[in-house]
Design a protein around this motif. Structure first.
Motif, PDB file in Angstrom:
ATOM      1  N   GLN A 130     -31.677   3.260  39.537  1.00 52.01           N
ATOM      2  CA  GLN A 130     -30.341   3.194  39.139  1.00 52.01           C
ATOM      3  C   GLN A 130     -29.326   2.441  40.146  1.00 52.01           C
ATOM      4  O   GLN A 130     -29.258   2.594  41.304  1.00 52.01           O
ATOM      5  CB  GLN A 130     -29.853   4.634  39.094  1.00 52.01           C
ATOM      6  N   ASN A 142     -26.115   1.248  40.101  1.00 47.91           N
ATOM      7  CA  ASN A 142     -24.649   1.190  39.819  1.00 47.91           C
ATOM      8  C   ASN A 142     -23.954   1.065  41.070  1.00 47.91           C
ATOM      9  O   ASN A 142     -22.748   0.711  41.233  1.00 47.91           O
ATOM     10  CB  ASN A 142     -24.016   2.608  38.948  1.00 47.91           C
ATOM     11  N   SER A 185     -27.744   2.061  30.524  1.00 49.52           N
ATOM     12  CA  SER A 185     -27.436   3.387  31.156  1.00 49.52           C
ATOM     13  C   SER A 185     -28.660   4.082  31.529  1.00 49.52           C
ATOM     14  O   SER A 185     -29.967   3.866  31.081  1.00 49.52           O
ATOM     15  CB  SER A 185     -26.511   4.229  30.154  1.00 49.52           C
ATOM     16  N   HIS A 186     -28.566   5.009  32.665  1.00 49.36           N
ATOM     17  CA  HIS A 186     -29.525   5.473  33.082  1.00 49.36           C
ATOM     18  C   HIS A 186     -30.055   6.525  32.095  1.00 49.36           C
ATOM     19  O   HIS A 186     -31.302   6.998  32.002  1.00 49.36           O
ATOM     20  CB  HIS A 186     -29.360   6.360  34.488  1.00 49.36           C
ATOM     21  N   ARG A 204     -31.425   6.800  42.722  1.00 51.88           N
ATOM     22  CA  ARG A 204     -30.038   5.971  43.123  1.00 51.88           C
ATOM     23  C   ARG A 204     -30.016   5.459  44.331  1.00 51.88           C
ATOM     24  O   ARG A 204     -30.156   6.097  45.378  1.00 51.88           O
ATOM     25  CB  ARG A 204     -29.190   6.966  42.590  1.00 51.88           C
ATOM     26  N   GLU A 234     -28.218   0.307  34.813  1.00 49.90           N
ATOM     27  CA  GLU A 234     -26.859   0.150  35.085  1.00 49.90           C
ATOM     28  C   GLU A 234     -26.729  -0.983  36.249  1.00 49.90           C
ATOM     29  O   GLU A 234     -25.869  -0.864  37.106  1.00 49.90           O
ATOM     30  CB  GLU A 234     -26.147   1.650  35.804  1.00 49.90           C
ATOM     31  N   LYS A 286     -25.255  -4.322  37.708  1.00 54.84           N
ATOM     32  CA  LYS A 286     -23.891  -4.657  37.729  1.00 54.84           C
ATOM     33  C   LYS A 286     -24.023  -6.095  36.995  1.00 54.84           C
ATOM     34  O   LYS A 286     -25.026  -6.739  37.397  1.00 54.84           O
ATOM     35  CB  LYS A 286     -23.145  -4.740  38.954  1.00 54.84           C
TER      36      LYS A 286
END
Lengths: 578, 578
Positions: A503, A505, A561-562, A470, A536, A538
């Motif tokens: 990830q 997000n 989704s992760h 992430r 994820e 955007k």
């Protein structure tokens, strides 16, 4: 029409003008005029200009600001820091007396044109480059430089130079004892002004005078100091005792002409343009912050773009009327506000007052001691020096402290332009340095949930073949290569890895450099037999990625989704190894 | 000891060295040597150096890299772009022939010292300033400039200058027809090399040759071109027909000496240092990206700090041995990798091969036509020019396109240094511009929940006396004043507002400028009778705020959750108005 009234702001308030506003504005103008006469003369002396230029620089610019400005109370004219910058910009240039004034007018004109251009192209954000630590360090150092430069006049000693080392070496080489009479006048006026500033108003109030009268008398104290010392110099013929007086100041108004460089000035136009840019930015920052402070007290708002246009017009006006660079000054604007100014008309009335002064008062200035003006300047700039900011900034952030200290030291030791430029450079480098190492966490599944958290902080489940990373920051050129590094590092440490999932997000933007880095990462992973996936992403970032060929070459997939990504890829691995 | 082996990387792989690795490394070295002989000579010609300097710059630097480098296959030496930058840096300086070579050695030495300093102070992140669009634009423009500069040798026409306008004007002024023999040789070699590069290997494989033999023969094609054209020039006495030959090249090895500027060079040291810095950054970026690409294929990792040290040592080695700036070259490293090099020992063997060439082959170079070397250069740089990047970047991001286009245009039109500096400046300005207007939303309560969302996107409940603002970005100097603006704007539009709550859940950092802005906002709001509060401040940010006096002066409170803040403040208002 709407556009026009947006730009020429005078069209907004003139239709609503009434008698009440007139009385308020005229009263404020009278108080400000009283204060501006000594201040304008003093800043002209600081800028190295003939004194009358200080008055000129407070006439037309005030009118120009009234036409275009968005603050109802800002008062433009010569200010301490911009006057110092003017003197510093012109100090290095070889110039006879007439040429010096012409160069100063050119500086104002260039600065005006630059501010207008910045207004037209909405480049006001450029002022953001001057971070607060840079401004603090610069203004404090400028205050010290200004005060030091006035010692010459205050004590009647030989002192020259634009930087501390230059001043110290000139003091060393031409050491002379302070001139008695000059020192006496200089220090007395200094003490008088400081006392007035601290205690006069309270004393007058205690004597039973009204608030307004006490205020006006306090504001008039510097004028009184001018009058008394001039009278003293005239009656005691102090010039014969060696006290340097201002000398003849021509009465009358400036002639209007567009300044144009002589043939021998052209080689210096580049240096002048650089100085003009820095003066513009510093002046704009000062002006906007003064304007915003005052506007906020009345729940009004100022428009930075309008301020750029108005300040540009003011500097152009200063340039064509024999002045030098101007800005919205702090003290004069506060006085204008406190004295009750309601509209920019107060500025026009102030300009009228100064026209009267230029026409009728200038003969009286002849006997004014330069030491009196120097004391006026020193009192004005003492409030600029804030050494406490060093301690506060050190406690808060070492990076900001570095920018502050570098700006402060270089301004004092090398010069105002070097200080500003080095400060801006340091701020930018330190910011990019801090943002060049974003937080990147290896994530794993919180047991029994669909949540994924940092493996270092939580008890989580990970699959040795599927690496989840992430990134807690938008990706751009300053941190793109760090991501390449970190992915390489993580993969080198996990020999079983078959899939890497980023990830996304927390990623608000991916610039072209970061896109290239992602492509490089995907390519390198592919060559090592590893697939890269995203999760994820955007909406706006996804839209942008679709405009590139990255998604075609990614090889891996983009998951909503992760959790979905991890589940599907782990499944895939299991069936492949069966 | 551990530290030492971290730095002197040769201590890591020598103990594990065995016969198998020796065979692999020696074979790779033989192939790379074959390729480097023409390439080194050609880049020396491009850099304006005597040809033997090209060989010198590929000896000691390779050994230095083997001692300190972290990539097992990177090969350092003269490269196209750094050679162009060297020629460009020295072009403006008045220098006799000997002085030119000394200045080039100085440039390499300075660059070496800078890289070592960057390694020692971990300043590798400075290379991040060269964003991908800037590098792309710069490399493409450099490729065009290099190819154009070789037209002189390729066609035997008069052409000089470092930028396109200079070259065009020199072409215009000294227009001459191409020299027949020179053109014939130049274009034939060009065509031959391009054909070999595209088709030779496939053709040889089809003839039944083994993969390795086909590869070596393909790599040897440029050497063949050298030999054939030199033989032709010698046998036909082409120099008498006006074909420019390389002339006598001294056999032997470089003498070692620390380069030191002559008295008349000192005024140029500033310009030289700037050029050295740019060459260091460009060289480092090229080297690291080549190194990372190759390392990733073997799931190895390179260490950017070690690369800085190794590249610094290589440039120092080039400087003291009569060379010029070097970097990890793309083509030579790929060839080394493909030919099976296992350890940096391959570099040492290659250096040995080039020593042999310098000792015994240089007499044969005398008859080599310059046109042959020019063709070698043109073929090498054609792959640098990538005009497709313009279209891709335009589609992806206009801001990145601007940086790309400005770098490309200024490199071609004004010069390599101006292009790089302008590109870096543009990238930074555009980044700060984009981040200077963070997303700030007025938030309201989603009915029936404790969630707060943007009022523009959701049906939410708001209290006219309590304004909630969410800032979606860390706060720093570039966006601090925008926040002041936006708060002023929001408050000016809501006359009933008594409390402003900043929801800080997305704020990862607040620098000193932003802290000042927050203090200013709190102060201005207080003067307008409004209290400022914070909610959901992250832990590290709160720790930092506690180190300042902001929280004492805030006036308002800091709430753990935004919902709690809104509930308590609304309650407060109701009881106050009751």
């Amino acid at each position: 029409m709407n556009r026009l009234s947006n730009w020429v702001t005078i069209t907004q308030w003139v239709p609503l003008y009434d008698r009440q506003k007139f009385v308020a504005d005229a009263t404020a103008a009278a108080v400000v005029t009283l204060m501006l006469i000594p201040q304008s003369l003093a800043y002209a002396q600081l800028a190295g200009m003939p004194l009358e230029a200080g008055l000129y620089a407070s006439m037309l610019p005030l009118v120009a600001y009234a036409l275009f400005g968005s603050s109802s109370t800002l008062a433009v004219g010569p200010a301490a820091v911009t006057s110092l910058m003017t003197a510093s910009a012109l100090a290095g240039l070889p110039a006879s007396n007439g040429a010096y004034a012409l160069m100063a007018a050119l500086l104002a004109t260039m600065s005006g044109l630059m501010l207008l251009a910045m207004g037209a192209f909405r480049l006001g954000f450029l002022a953001n480059f001057l971070s607060h630590p840079v401004i603090s360090g610069f203004v404090s150092a400028s205050g010290i430089l200004i005060a030091a430069s006035q010692l010459k006049h205050l004590l009647g000693i030989g002192l020259s130079g634009q930087t501390l080392p230059q001043m110290l070496s000139s003091l060393w080489q031409h050491a002379s004892a302070p001139h008695t009479w000059t020192t006496l006048i200089g220090l007395s006026v200094l003490a008088f002004l400081i006392l007035c500033r601290r205690h006069l108003k309270r004393g007058l109030l205690r004597l039973g005078l009204g608030h307004f009268v006490a205020d006006v008398l306090t504001k008039a104290a510097p004028v009184m100091a001018l009058a008394v010392t001039a009278l003293l110099a005239w009656s005691l013929s102090l010039d014969e005792a060696g006290v340097r007086l201002v000398g003849p100041v021509p009465a009358g108004l400036p002639s209007l002409s567009w300044p144009w460089p002589d043939a021998d000035m052209w080689p210096h136009m580049g240096a002048l343009a650089q100085a003009a840019l820095l003066i513009s930015l510093v002046g704009f920052v000062e002006s906007v912050s003064v304007g915003q402070s005052l506007a906020a007290r009345r729940r009004e708002r100022i428009d930075p773009d309008a301020e750029l246009r108005a300040l540009g017009a003011s500097n152009l006006a200063a340039g064509v009327s024999g002045g030098f660079p101007v800005t919205g000054g702090f003290s004069r604007s506060v006085v204008n506000f406190d004295a009750g100014a309601r509209t920019p008309a107060a500025g026009i009335y102030t300009a009228t007052g100064l026209v009267m002064a230029a026409l009728f008062l200038t003969p009286l200035l002849r006997y004014l001691p330069q030491a009196t003006l120097a004391a006026t300047i020193v009192v004005a700039v003492l409030s600029l020096v804030d050494l406490g900011v060093f301690k506060r900034t050190w406690a808060y952030s070492r990076a900001d402290f570095a920018a502050l200290a570098i700006t402060f030291a270089l301004t004092l030791l090398v010069g105002v332009e070097a200080g500003l430029i080095a400060g801006v450079g340091t701020s930018i480098v330190l910011y990019l340095w801090r943002s060049s190492r974003p937080h990147i966490a290896i994530v794993g599944q919180v047991p029994g949930t669909e949540h994924y958290r940092n493996v270092l902080r939580h008890q989580v489940i990970t699959d040795p073949q599927v690496l989840g990373l992430r990134v807690d920051e938008s990706l751009y050129f300053a941190n793109a290569r760090y991501l390449e590094d970190q992915v390489a590092h993580a993969v080198a440490n996990g020999p079983a890895i078959r899939h890497v999932i980023l990830q996304c997000n927390a990623i608000n933007d991916i610039d072209a450099s970061a896109l290239e880095s992602l492509e490089t990462i995907a390519q390198r992973l592919k060559e090592a037999g590893i697939a890269l996936h995203l999760s994820e992403v955007k909406g706006p970032v996804m839209d942008r990625l679709r405009r590139s060929s990255f998604l075609q070459h990614l090889g891996g997939e983009v998951f909503l989704s992760h959790h979905q990504a991890v589940t599907e890829l782990s499944q895939l691995n299991k069936s492949a190894s069966m």
